[in-house]
Design a protein around this motif. Structure first.
Motif, PDB file in Angstrom:
ATOM      1  N   PHE A 208      51.734  43.841  56.676  1.00  0.00           N
ATOM      2  CA  PHE A 208      50.676  44.414  57.510  1.00  0.00           C
ATOM      3  C   PHE A 208      49.751  45.344  56.736  1.00  0.00           C
ATOM      4  O   PHE A 208      48.550  45.439  57.052  1.00  0.00           O
ATOM      5  N   VAL A 209      50.270  46.034  55.710  1.00  0.00           N
ATOM      6  CA  VAL A 209      49.406  46.905  54.913  1.00  0.00           C
ATOM      7  C   VAL A 209      48.367  46.081  54.167  1.00  0.00           C
ATOM      8  O   VAL A 209      47.162  46.387  54.196  1.00  0.00           O
ATOM      9  N   ALA A 210      48.813  45.030  53.506  1.00  0.00           N
ATOM     10  CA  ALA A 210      47.892  44.165  52.762  1.00  0.00           C
ATOM     11  C   ALA A 210      46.824  43.575  53.681  1.00  0.00           C
ATOM     12  O   ALA A 210      45.637  43.525  53.328  1.00  0.00           O
ATOM     13  N   GLU A 211      47.232  43.126  54.845  1.00  0.00           N
ATOM     14  CA  GLU A 211      46.280  42.524  55.781  1.00  0.00           C
ATOM     15  C   GLU A 211      45.189  43.510  56.173  1.00  0.00           C
ATOM     16  O   GLU A 211      44.001  43.175  56.219  1.00  0.00           O
ATOM     17  N   ALA A 212      45.574  44.752  56.435  1.00  0.00           N
ATOM     18  CA  ALA A 212      44.590  45.760  56.823  1.00  0.00           C
ATOM     19  C   ALA A 212      43.666  46.121  55.659  1.00  0.00           C
ATOM     20  O   ALA A 212      42.454  46.321  55.854  1.00  0.00           O
ATOM     21  N   LEU A 213      44.205  46.210  54.447  1.00  0.00           N
ATOM     22  CA  LEU A 213      43.376  46.540  53.284  1.00  0.00           C
ATOM     23  C   LEU A 213      42.366  45.439  52.989  1.00  0.00           C
ATOM     24  O   LEU A 213      41.203  45.720  52.662  1.00  0.00           O
ATOM     25  N   VAL A 214      42.791  44.197  53.080  1.00  0.00           N
ATOM     26  CA  VAL A 214      41.877  43.079  52.831  1.00  0.00           C
ATOM     27  C   VAL A 214      40.764  43.045  53.876  1.00  0.00           C
ATOM     28  O   VAL A 214      39.591  42.813  53.563  1.00  0.00           O
ATOM     29  N   GLU A 215      41.133  43.292  55.136  1.00  0.00           N
ATOM     30  CA  GLU A 215      40.120  43.334  56.191  1.00  0.00           C
ATOM     31  C   GLU A 215      39.107  44.440  55.921  1.00  0.00           C
ATOM     32  O   GLU A 215      37.894  44.257  56.092  1.00  0.00           O
ATOM     33  N   ALA A 216      39.589  45.602  55.472  1.00  0.00           N
ATOM     34  CA  ALA A 216      38.687  46.711  55.167  1.00  0.00           C
ATOM     35  C   ALA A 216      37.756  46.363  54.007  1.00  0.00           C
ATOM     36  O   ALA A 216      36.567  46.695  54.026  1.00  0.00           O
ATOM     37  N   ALA A 217      38.293  45.704  52.985  1.00  0.00           N
ATOM     38  CA  ALA A 217      37.475  45.330  51.823  1.00  0.00           C
ATOM     39  C   ALA A 217      36.382  44.345  52.201  1.00  0.00           C
ATOM     40  O   ALA A 217      35.316  44.307  51.562  1.00  0.00           O
ATOM     41  N   GLY A 218      36.620  43.553  53.214  1.00  0.00           N
ATOM     42  CA  GLY A 218      35.640  42.554  53.620  1.00  0.00           C
ATOM     43  C   GLY A 218      34.609  43.045  54.613  1.00  0.00           C
ATOM     44  O   GLY A 218      33.742  42.279  55.039  1.00  0.00           O
ATOM     45  N   ARG A 219      34.680  44.321  54.970  1.00  0.00           N
ATOM     46  CA  ARG A 219      33.759  44.892  55.949  1.00  0.00           C
ATOM     47  C   ARG A 219      32.535  45.454  55.220  1.00  0.00           C
ATOM     48  O   ARG A 219      32.678  46.283  54.306  1.00  0.00           O
ATOM     49  N   PRO A 220      31.308  45.041  55.565  1.00  0.00           N
ATOM     50  CA  PRO A 220      30.121  45.607  54.900  1.00  0.00           C
ATOM     51  C   PRO A 220      30.091  47.125  55.041  1.00  0.00           C
ATOM     52  O   PRO A 220      30.187  47.659  56.150  1.00  0.00           O
ATOM     53  N   THR A 221      29.972  47.805  53.907  1.00  0.00           N
ATOM     54  CA  THR A 221      30.108  49.258  53.880  1.00  0.00           C
ATOM     55  C   THR A 221      28.998  49.874  53.040  1.00  0.00           C
ATOM     56  O   THR A 221      28.731  49.426  51.914  1.00  0.00           O
ATOM     57  N   MET A 222      28.373  50.914  53.570  1.00  0.00           N
ATOM     58  CA  MET A 222      27.359  51.650  52.805  1.00  0.00           C
ATOM     59  C   MET A 222      28.000  52.329  51.609  1.00  0.00           C
ATOM     60  O   MET A 222      29.042  52.976  51.733  1.00  0.00           O
ATOM     61  N   ASP A 223      27.380  52.157  50.419  1.00  0.00           N
ATOM     62  CA  ASP A 223      27.902  52.791  49.212  1.00  0.00           C
ATOM     63  C   ASP A 223      26.784  53.535  48.499  1.00  0.00           C
ATOM     64  O   ASP A 223      25.680  53.684  49.035  1.00  0.00           O
ATOM     65  N   THR A 224      27.050  54.008  47.290  1.00  0.00           N
ATOM     66  CA  THR A 224      26.080  54.837  46.576  1.00  0.00           C
ATOM     67  C   THR A 224      24.836  54.078  46.128  1.00  0.00           C
ATOM     68  O   THR A 224      23.867  54.701  45.706  1.00  0.00           O
ATOM     69  N   SER A 225      24.841  52.757  46.225  1.00  0.00           N
ATOM     70  CA  SER A 225      23.638  51.986  45.909  1.00  0.00           C
ATOM     71  C   SER A 225      22.595  52.114  47.011  1.00  0.00           C
ATOM     72  O   SER A 225      21.438  51.719  46.828  1.00  0.00           O
TER      73      SER A 225
END
Length: 597
Positions: A208-225
């Protein structure tokens, strides 16, 4: 004995020792408590390198630094129009390494069960801990980002629209629930201690930890760019990672042997700095604490860090043996003159020509872009959340990362530097209670360099715990937070111990930590946006006006910092002749804590 950057982590580690656990059990317990009580400085999805010396065994390095994901190619990032890896957001996330490293340490060297070492972190996450003031200041610095974009982080760290105040109880029930679920799933496999630890590792990398981390990584997120991006981390990346052991890189100096992680860290830079010291260093014109002493160390630091920029990394062969050789360092030592150098001068080990990244050869120098001072930058020029929070060029402590050292009655020693995955790196994963890290920002988007962004290879990190032997016996574990400053502050500490050793017949650890410290930013920062300040030298004003004046006369651009602002060192030691243990902690910030019995 325990020393760490937070009093609760030290005290929990001591509780484990008093209950019969060993140094490695205690370190694991403290490491997970640091995730809770210093969330602005580290987190479970970050990384942790360690150097350990089991009683009667050889020192070894345990690498908890994850590599770049399979999809993290230079072409992918430059195809997005990027020149640097962003300082925040999922594009900057390496494969998390800390959890697996702690589990490996517990399995192979510890004696306690998973439930026994996690119970302290679960307690403070569920019931609350008194927030240090820097947590609230960090949250305030990224308030707008949290409220506008990273709303899951706002829910945790801005309850009712207000950042935590110093001393208020701060809770993270989602993190407590995560660890309780990990324990429950691990214990479901049976009663065997090692089987439970292995089950926990599987839950992290494919459950379940891996599943949640992968989902988070795939979410469009505002970054320093200034843009929203998705990351490259996948389930396959998480499933394939294993922390592992390595031989340390070592160097001998005046009867001491210092052990560091390899050139995927900046650890060998401390060894180069030692190798650059002239015979008789610490006497005469280079007497301890004199302007000549500081000047020699600063100029050696510049040479070692220039080599770090040209040669260190995990994406190509690093000529470590040549970089530490006597002939090479004798030639490099001749470059140290009476005046401060304003150049970045990497060497040519074995005659190989150095190659610096284009960004370094043609730097966009920004006076305030120092070592990833992120949203704490006093001139407000850095994007919120960028880089690794550390100490600004004005010397004021903005926060940094974490460190802990433990020695037990049996003679086991461990030094660990947890970092990454801090609250300002990525949005909190709501169901887990912690964010992804941003360590990929340390790799270059230019092919063919030792530190080029390369799938399956580790970004060259600044994290650099230390362990030292005296006449072949493990004696001393030490380290500090501080990004690029770590091996500068650690060098000064180690030399203070080695050159001024005696206090009541033992090592003067506290005196070495308390001594006025310094750092230079005269080389490229490891953190977005990779600034550089040629000739800079920050010194605590306790160094004395005469010394500061002479350093200025030698051409250093000296900034007099607050009297207690440079370094957050921790240290423990064991005298093998008597078995006497000692420890010391940093008084700066009134947060570090050493304890023992």
């Amino acid at each position: 004995m325990v020393s760490s950057t937070h009093w609760l982590a030290s005290q929990c580690a001591m509780a484990v020792l008093e209950d019969g656990g060993n140094a490695f059990d205690a370190a694991v317990a403290a490491g997970f408590v640091l995730h809770v009580v210093e969330p602005h400085l580290n987190g479970p999805a970050g990384e942790v390198p360690m150097v350990l010396a089991p009683a009667g065994g050889r020192p070894t390095v345990l690498c908890g630094q994850g590599p770049a994901p399979a999809g993290a190619t230079v072409d992918h990032y430059t195809g997005l129009g990027l020149e640097l890896v962003p300082g925040t957001g999922p594009l900057a996330a390496a494969v998390p390494g800390a959890f697996d490293a702690w589990m490996l340490l517990l399995r192979d060297h510890g004696t306690r069960r998973l439930r026994e070492v996690l119970r302290y972190a679960i307690h403070y996450a569920k019931s609350g801990h008194p927030a240090v003031e820097r947590i609230g200041a960090t949250v305030e610095s990224v308030r707008e980002l949290f409220e506008r974009e990273w709303t899951s982080s706002a829910e945790l760290y801005l309850p009712g629209g207000r950042a935590p105040r110093g001393g208020e109880l701060l809770r993270n029930p989602a993190l407590a629930a995560t660890w309780r679920r990990v324990i429950a799933e691990a214990e479901a496999v049976g009663t065997d201690r090692e089987s439970q630890i292995e089950a926990a590792r599987r839950v992290w990398r494919s459950g379940f930890v891996a599943e949640a981390l992968v989902e988070a990584a795939g979410r469009p997120t505002m970054d320093t760019s200034g843009e929203r991006h998705t990351g490259t981390l996948t389930g396959d990346d998480l499933a394939s990672f294993r922390a592992g052991y390595e031989e340390p890189v070592t160097a001998d100096w005046n009867g001491w042997t210092v052990c560091k992680a390899g050139p995927w860290s900046q650890g060998p830079a401390l060894l180069q700095q030692l190798a650059l010291l002239p015979d008789g260093f610490g006497t005469g014109d280079t007497a301890y604490g004199s302007a000549g002493y500081v000047h020699t160390l600063v100029e050696g630091t510049k040479l070692a860090m220039a080599d770090r920029e040209a040669w260190y990394g995990d994406a190509a062969e690093v000529p470590v043996k040549a970089l530490l050789s006597a002939d090479y360092n004798a030639a490099r030592r001749s470059l140290i003159g009476e005046r401060a150098s304003l150049e970045l001068r990497p060497g040519s080990p074995d005659g190989r020509p150095p190659r610096l990244p284009v960004h370094v050869r043609q730097p966009a120098v920004r006076p305030s872009a120092v070592d990833g001072v992120d949203a704490f930058d006093p001139l407000g020029t850095l994007p919120a959340g960028a880089g690794e929070p550390t100490v600004a060029h004005d010397g004021l402590t903005r926060g940094d990362t974490c460190h802990l050292d433990v020695v037990d009655r049996w003679g086991n020693l461990v030094s660990a530097t947890p970092s990454g995955g801090w609250l300002q790196s990525n949005p909190v994963v709501p169901e887990l209670g912690f964010p992804l890290g941003t360590r990929l920002q340390m790799a270059w988007l230019e092919p063919g360099l030792p530190n080029s962004l390369t799938p399956g290879r580790r970004p060259r990190t600044t994290l650099t715990p230390s362990l030292a032997l005296r006449d072949g016996e493990p004696v001393l574990a030490f380290g500090t937070p501080g990004g690029d400053q770590q091996d500068q502050w650690s060098l000064h500490f180690f030399l203070a111990v080695a050159l001024r050793p005696s206090v009541r017949g033992g090592l003067d650890l506290q005196g070495a930590i308390d001594a006025p410290n310094w750092h230079t930013d005269a080389f490229p920062s490891s953190f977005f946006p990779r600034g550089i300040r040629p000739g800079s030298l920050v010194v605590e004003d306790r160094i004395g006006g005469e010394v500061a004046a002479e350093l200025r006369a030698r051409g250093h651009d000296v900034t007099l910092a607050d009297p207690w602002s440079e370094g957050r060192l921790c240290a423990v030691a064991r005298d093998p002749r008597t078995g006497v243990l000692s420890a010391a902690a940093n008084p700066r910030g009134a947060q570090g804590y050493a304890v023992g019995r």
